[in-house]
Design a protein around this motif. Sequence first.
Motif, PDB file in Angstrom:
ATOM      1  N   LEU A  98       4.743 -65.451  19.769  1.00 17.56           N
ATOM      2  CA  LEU A  98       5.191 -66.836  19.717  1.00 17.56           C
ATOM      3  C   LEU A  98       4.411 -67.655  18.684  1.00 17.56           C
ATOM      4  O   LEU A  98       4.972 -68.527  18.025  1.00 17.56           O
ATOM      5  CB  LEU A  98       5.064 -67.484  21.105  1.00 17.56           C
ATOM      6  CG  LEU A  98       6.134 -67.092  22.135  1.00 17.56           C
ATOM      7  CD1 LEU A  98       5.720 -67.537  23.533  1.00 17.56           C
ATOM      8  CD2 LEU A  98       7.481 -67.708  21.769  1.00 17.56           C
ATOM      9  N   THR A  99       3.125 -67.379  18.537  1.00 17.30           N
ATOM     10  CA  THR A  99       2.328 -68.154  17.581  1.00 17.30           C
ATOM     11  C   THR A  99       2.543 -67.706  16.135  1.00 17.30           C
ATOM     12  O   THR A  99       2.356 -68.498  15.208  1.00 17.30           O
ATOM     13  CB  THR A  99       0.826 -68.074  17.914  1.00 17.30           C
ATOM     14  OG1 THR A  99       0.383 -66.718  17.849  1.00 17.30           O
ATOM     15  CG2 THR A  99       0.548 -68.638  19.300  1.00 17.30           C
ATOM     16  N   SER A 100       2.928 -66.447  15.946  1.00 19.30           N
ATOM     17  CA  SER A 100       3.112 -65.955  14.578  1.00 19.30           C
ATOM     18  C   SER A 100       4.487 -66.302  14.007  1.00 19.30           C
ATOM     19  O   SER A 100       4.652 -66.380  12.785  1.00 19.30           O
ATOM     20  CB  SER A 100       2.909 -64.433  14.523  1.00 19.30           C
ATOM     21  OG  SER A 100       3.865 -63.754  15.314  1.00 19.30           O
ATOM     22  N   LEU A 104       5.598 -67.408   9.937  1.00 25.43           N
ATOM     23  CA  LEU A 104       6.513 -66.704   9.044  1.00 25.43           C
ATOM     24  C   LEU A 104       7.609 -67.637   8.529  1.00 25.43           C
ATOM     25  O   LEU A 104       7.914 -67.649   7.329  1.00 25.43           O
ATOM     26  CB  LEU A 104       7.136 -65.514   9.772  1.00 25.43           C
ATOM     27  CG  LEU A 104       8.083 -64.642   8.945  1.00 25.43           C
ATOM     28  CD1 LEU A 104       7.330 -63.990   7.793  1.00 25.43           C
ATOM     29  CD2 LEU A 104       8.734 -63.577   9.828  1.00 25.43           C
ATOM     30  N   VAL A 105       8.201 -68.421   9.423  1.00 33.51           N
ATOM     31  CA  VAL A 105       9.274 -69.329   9.015  1.00 33.51           C
ATOM     32  C   VAL A 105       8.745 -70.398   8.064  1.00 33.51           C
ATOM     33  O   VAL A 105       9.377 -70.719   7.051  1.00 33.51           O
ATOM     34  CB  VAL A 105       9.933 -69.976  10.255  1.00 33.51           C
ATOM     35  CG1 VAL A 105      10.961 -71.024   9.830  1.00 33.51           C
ATOM     36  CG2 VAL A 105      10.591 -68.910  11.117  1.00 33.51           C
ATOM     37  N   PHE A 291      -3.766 -70.394  14.285  1.00 38.47           N
ATOM     38  CA  PHE A 291      -2.733 -70.205  15.298  1.00 38.47           C
ATOM     39  C   PHE A 291      -3.232 -69.337  16.452  1.00 38.47           C
ATOM     40  O   PHE A 291      -2.925 -69.598  17.616  1.00 38.47           O
ATOM     41  CB  PHE A 291      -1.498 -69.547  14.672  1.00 38.47           C
ATOM     42  CG  PHE A 291      -0.540 -70.506  14.040  1.00 38.47           C
ATOM     43  CD1 PHE A 291       0.633 -70.869  14.676  1.00 38.47           C
ATOM     44  CD2 PHE A 291      -0.802 -71.055  12.794  1.00 38.47           C
ATOM     45  CE1 PHE A 291       1.527 -71.756  14.089  1.00 38.47           C
ATOM     46  CE2 PHE A 291       0.071 -71.938  12.196  1.00 38.47           C
ATOM     47  CZ  PHE A 291       1.245 -72.295  12.840  1.00 38.47           C
ATOM     48  N   ALA A 292      -3.991 -68.299  16.129  1.00 38.78           N
ATOM     49  CA  ALA A 292      -4.370 -67.312  17.147  1.00 38.78           C
ATOM     50  C   ALA A 292      -5.648 -67.662  17.901  1.00 38.78           C
ATOM     51  O   ALA A 292      -5.867 -67.148  19.004  1.00 38.78           O
ATOM     52  CB  ALA A 292      -4.547 -65.941  16.474  1.00 38.78           C
ATOM     53  N   LEU A 440      -1.492 -61.283   9.681  1.00 40.60           N
ATOM     54  CA  LEU A 440      -2.769 -61.235  10.400  1.00 40.60           C
ATOM     55  C   LEU A 440      -2.550 -61.246  11.908  1.00 40.60           C
ATOM     56  O   LEU A 440      -3.158 -60.459  12.650  1.00 40.60           O
ATOM     57  CB  LEU A 440      -3.633 -62.417   9.964  1.00 40.60           C
ATOM     58  CG  LEU A 440      -5.037 -62.537  10.569  1.00 40.60           C
ATOM     59  CD1 LEU A 440      -5.994 -63.124   9.545  1.00 40.60           C
ATOM     60  CD2 LEU A 440      -5.029 -63.433  11.810  1.00 40.60           C
ATOM     61  N   GLN A 441      -1.672 -62.129  12.367  1.00 41.17           N
ATOM     62  CA  GLN A 441      -1.421 -62.216  13.815  1.00 41.17           C
ATOM     63  C   GLN A 441      -0.693 -60.981  14.331  1.00 41.17           C
ATOM     64  O   GLN A 441      -0.934 -60.534  15.455  1.00 41.17           O
ATOM     65  CB  GLN A 441      -0.615 -63.480  14.111  1.00 41.17           C
ATOM     66  CG  GLN A 441      -1.402 -64.752  13.871  1.00 41.17           C
ATOM     67  CD  GLN A 441      -0.552 -65.985  14.094  1.00 41.17           C
ATOM     68  OE1 GLN A 441      -0.333 -66.426  15.216  1.00 41.17           O
ATOM     69  NE2 GLN A 441      -0.054 -66.557  13.003  1.00 41.17           N
ATOM     70  N   GLN A 442       0.195 -60.427  13.511  1.00 41.40           N
ATOM     71  CA  GLN A 442       0.876 -59.205  13.937  1.00 41.40           C
ATOM     72  C   GLN A 442      -0.088 -58.032  14.036  1.00 41.40           C
ATOM     73  O   GLN A 442       0.043 -57.175  14.914  1.00 41.40           O
ATOM     74  CB  GLN A 442       2.012 -58.880  12.960  1.00 41.40           C
ATOM     75  CG  GLN A 442       3.199 -59.818  13.068  1.00 41.40           C
ATOM     76  CD  GLN A 442       3.778 -59.864  14.466  1.00 41.40           C
ATOM     77  OE1 GLN A 442       4.178 -58.848  15.032  1.00 41.40           O
ATOM     78  NE2 GLN A 442       3.803 -61.045  15.058  1.00 41.40           N
ATOM     79  N   ALA A 443      -1.076 -58.002  13.131  1.00 38.79           N
ATOM     80  CA  ALA A 443      -2.094 -56.951  13.219  1.00 38.79           C
ATOM     81  C   ALA A 443      -2.868 -57.064  14.516  1.00 38.79           C
ATOM     82  O   ALA A 443      -3.167 -56.055  15.187  1.00 38.79           O
ATOM     83  CB  ALA A 443      -3.042 -57.044  12.024  1.00 38.79           C
TER      84      ALA A 443
END
Length: 494
Positions: A98-100, A104-105, A291-292, A440-443
Amino acid sequence: MTATVAATGQQSDTTTFEHRKRGRWLDTWEPDNPKFWESGGNHTARKNLTFSVFAENLGFSVWVIWGTVVTSMGLAGFDFLAGLGKGNPIAVSNALLLTSTPTLVGAALRIPYTFAIPKFGGRAFTAFSAAMLLIPTVGLAYFINHPGTPMWVFMILAALAGFGGGNFSSSMANINFFFPEGKKGSALGINAAGGNLGVAQTQLVLPLVITLGTHIMAKDAAGYRFGITLSVLVWIPFILIAAFGALRYMDSISTAKSDGRSYKLALTNRHTWVMSFLYVGTFGSFIGFSFAFPTLIKANFPDLAKIGWITTLGNLAFLGALVGSFSRPFGGWVSDKVGGAKITMFVFGGMAVTCALIMAALELKSFPLYLISFLLLFVLTGIGNGSTYRMIPSIFSAEAKKYASEHGLDAGDAVASARRQAGAAIGVIGAVGAAGGYLLQQALRLSNINFHSMAPAFWSYAAAFLVMSSVTWFFYLRSSFGIARISSLAYANV
């Protein structure tokens, strides 16, 4: 992305300008003409900068809103985030998803938002982009009060919050037109810092308002839903003021036109992509960790929930974005003195060390060390944001001078072309850098899912930062490299 402003008629020392409070279309705009600037152009430029900073600040505030909201949604009765405070892997993964999504958008919107200013005018588009922030805020305030709402609905709302991320590019492109060459750096620095501070203020204000809401109601799911609703609705009046203020008081420059040729040249220039890679490491880290950070603190240190004042202040997560925002202008200033490439190389080395310190803090289960390490990381990302942005015009200028010297071309024309290409490259680099925050957040999310630990992600970051430090040296600091030699002269003459 860049644009040129062509004044109507011949620019002369007799040209004057009448400043007005009300917004309008400006058919003549000559900021580099001293008489034009001093007779009222400076007041008009500063007026537009003020409203631009306000609107962009709100854009960042809405963009990052999900970083804080997700930490309370489990307590508000949403099962897909239940157990986040206990480190539940599924909840942590959903929170990071949700935070990532807004990251991206927001990154994807940065390029079309830059094009929008020459097409629609800064006044109309600033008002429009501010008003668009009502959609994700009102939508979240509504659906947060329906506990049965599925996660995909919140994913859409999180994506819509990405509108706030796109505001950065349109705001920077617009302000770039208003100021003379000698004042663009300061104006754009103020504009960028004002936006970045929106991240810190959101991470400070939202937990306070959520706590207030739960005290007004009760510390149960309904109380948390009420608190989240209040924390979202608090931005609505400011958004309306920003949209109205922009429409009534900002100006549009009718002679601002897109420079498509410079954009095409920038896309084919390898330095655009090298700098995009480096900006992924600096701004991508700043926005990604911003964000994270609330989620990471809550998941890794659940005992903080027992300390009331720390929880009320969002576990101090706002401090990261705050120090990162204030260190950005310092990065630009020190780069003017010693060179952006040198600062950038050392910044990446320092960021690799801070990743090791963060891992040590998790091993020791030490929140003070964890917080200090992250704050140091945020400071370095801010300095790196300033130093990389400072590198871009110097690199393009150095390359243009080198090419002109080798081919016997006019140096003045080469420098003018370099400025246009640098402006175009900044739009691309900014978009790619923001997308780095999503990666970064997806990692972090994939590391948590596959290894039930954040350690693989952080060690990967450390390795990537060392690679980026090496890339900086290879392209811009080797004494045998022509661009490095000319860049050093460019810095010496700043």
